[in-house]
Design an enzyme around this catalytic site. Structure first.
Site, mmCIF file in Angstrom:
data_model
loop_
_atom_site.group_PDB
_atom_site.id
_atom_site.type_symbol
_atom_site.label_atom_id
_atom_site.label_comp_id
_atom_site.label_asym_id
_atom_site.label_seq_id
_atom_site.Cartn_x
_atom_site.Cartn_y
_atom_site.Cartn_z
ATOM 1 N N GLU A 1 40.921 38.666 41.067
ATOM 2 C CA GLU A 1 40.429 38.281 39.746
ATOM 3 C C GLU A 1 40.852 36.860 39.383
ATOM 4 O O GLU A 1 40.142 36.153 38.679
ATOM 5 C CB GLU A 1 40.955 39.259 38.683
ATOM 6 C CG GLU A 1 40.303 39.108 37.316
ATOM 7 C CD GLU A 1 40.966 38.094 36.388
ATOM 8 O OE1 GLU A 1 40.335 37.721 35.382
ATOM 9 O OE2 GLU A 1 42.116 37.660 36.666
ATOM 10 N N ASP B 1 46.025 41.119 41.804
ATOM 11 C CA ASP B 1 46.544 39.807 42.184
ATOM 12 C C ASP B 1 47.177 39.151 40.965
ATOM 13 O O ASP B 1 46.954 39.579 39.819
ATOM 14 C CB ASP B 1 45.414 38.937 42.758
ATOM 15 C CG ASP B 1 44.258 38.732 41.775
ATOM 16 O OD1 ASP B 1 44.056 39.615 40.899
ATOM 17 O OD2 ASP B 1 43.554 37.711 41.876
#
EC number: 3.5.1.16
Length: 442
Positions: free
Chosen positions: A169, A105
């Protein structure tokens, strides 16, 4: 054959980064970056869009196709939001090293504020430009290329080499998606028997320490009144300023620079400061009766987060009890109105706090990373920052030997016009190969 010559032979057989293959893969990943922005509830990343490109690169070398050695495990806890565990098996049971933390991400990007399209890879000389090049899709592509090369060259290793590509994350507001679940389900337990390299920092040097973070809000209650009759008001802004100044003074007295910060090369000691200020609004001729100051504590890992939170609350309670003694501003500035039985008041609250981490400087993983860095980059200078990496603290607490490094640029981390350098990524690949090679000598 001596250990050094066998090591050199292994390094030569694995070789260096295939730049064309790396850039081609990175181009596909950055092309997905728009869809893996992580800022719920508006933007929920679909990490499987990244997983699919990684799988396309690695499947030909996997046990799934019958001809390869790579063991691939795609683990998703939310639809479309997978993690990927890839293992190149070694011959000695329990001998293992891992590259973890390459997250799929990215933080958000506003194309209107960039000089180039954040959501497609563009190349400017050595610069590879786009959202995620440094943090962290560049590392996803780099470690994919490493595992692909192991699959291609099939070196006879004693150590198993494991890569763990993770989801979620950048934002933890949706729990139970990424590495926390992999740990909970014991899918990473076998990585505890060897060094774990978290590949999500920058500037090619070992990052050996990170900070804890305590987000705080200080709500200030006074009494609103006309500014021409200041003696009848309790000015919440003045109370907030003076109260916060006193809290900060006590914080720096009780949590001064720690001797270990020099050992770890921390850029700053622990800090407590305001970063936001709000009040309900009103006319210029109204003394406000309330306001809220918000900020954070960044704490080096040699202090305890819970102890600091406890102390901050004690400061506030003591200031409230002795608010008459707090410094004022001018002859009619005051925080108590005895005739009205009113006292100004501070109320402190916290959002979710996280602890920092100090990597183990005596571990084999640290020494191997330093030697590989020195060999490839030409020097080694470990550093520490009070930025937070809460996931690695959790891993260290779980018993993993965590070391961290990264090959993007700190100057472009979470920034507009993000880029990395191809030459840095090539060096990162060489560092990884030398880490594997050194650990083969054990």
């Amino acid at each position: 054959m001596s250990s050094s010559s066998s090591s050199n032979a292994m390094i030569e057989s694995i070789g260096s980064l295939n730049k064309d293959s790396f850039v081609s893969l990175l181009s596909k990943l950055i092309g997905e970056s728009k869809f893996v922005q992580n800022n719920p509830p508006e933007l929920i990343p679909q990490e499987d869009r990244i997983v699919n490109h990684v799988l396309d690169s690695l499947r030909p070398y996997s046990t799934e196709t019958g001809g390869g050695r790579l063991v691939i495990n795609h683990v998703a806890y939310h639809s479309g939001r997978g993690n990927l565990i890839v293992e190149y098996p070694g011959s000695v049971p329990g001998k293992i090293l891992s590259f973890v933390g390459m997250h799929m991400d990215v933080v958000t990007a506003n194309p209107d504020e960039w000089e180039f399209d954040p959501f497609s890879l563009s190349i400017d000389g050595d610069k590879l430009r786009g959202r995620g090049t440094t943090d962290c899709l560049g590392h996803v592509a780099l470690v994919t290329e490493l595992m692909k090369r192991l699959g291609e060259t099939k070196p006879a290793l004693k150590s198993s080499v494991v890569a763990v590509f993770i989801a979620s994350e950048e934002n933890s507001s949706i729990p139970g998606v990424g590495v926390d679940m992999l740990v909970k389900d014991k899918l990473l337990d076998k990585l505890k028997s060897g060094p774990l390299f978290w590949i999500d920092t920058a500037d090619k040097q070992p990052c050996i320490g990170t900070g804890g973070m305590i987000p705080w809000k200080l709500h200030v209650t006074g009494k609103l009144f006309h500014s021409g009759l200041a003696h009848k008001a309790i000015n919440a802004l003045e109370l907030g300023m003076e109260g916060l100044k006193e809290i900060q003074s006590r914080f720096y007295r009780d949590f001064p620079p720690h001797p270990q910060e020099k050992v770890y090369g921390f850029a700053t000691p622990s800090t407590m400061k305001p970063t936001q200020w709000s009040y309900p609004g009103g006319g210029i001729n109204q003394i406000p009766g309330e306001c809220t100051v918000s900020g954070d504590v960044r704490l080096t890992p040699f202090y305890d987060v819970k102890e600091v939170m406890k102390k901050l609350q004690e400061y506030v309670e003591d200031i409230n009890s002795n608010i008459e003694k707090l410094a004022t501003r001018g002859p009619v500035s005051k925080y108590v109105l005895p005739d009205e039985s009113l006292r100004g008041r501070l109320t402190l609250s916290f959002d979710e706090a996280s602890a920092g981490v100090a990597c183990n400087l005596d571990s084999r993983g640290f020494h191997v990373l330093c030697k590989a860095t020195e060999d490839v980059v030409g020097h080694v200078k470990p550093y520490s920052i009070t930025g937070t990496l809460p996931l690695i603290r959790d891993l260290k607490d779980e018993g993993f030997d965590v070391q961290t490094s990264g090959y993007g640029l700190m100057a472009t981390y979470h920034a507009k016009n993000e880029y990395c350098l191809l030459t840095d990524m090539c060096q990162g690949f060489d560092v990884f190969v030398r880490i594997i090679s050194q650990l083969e000598q054990d």
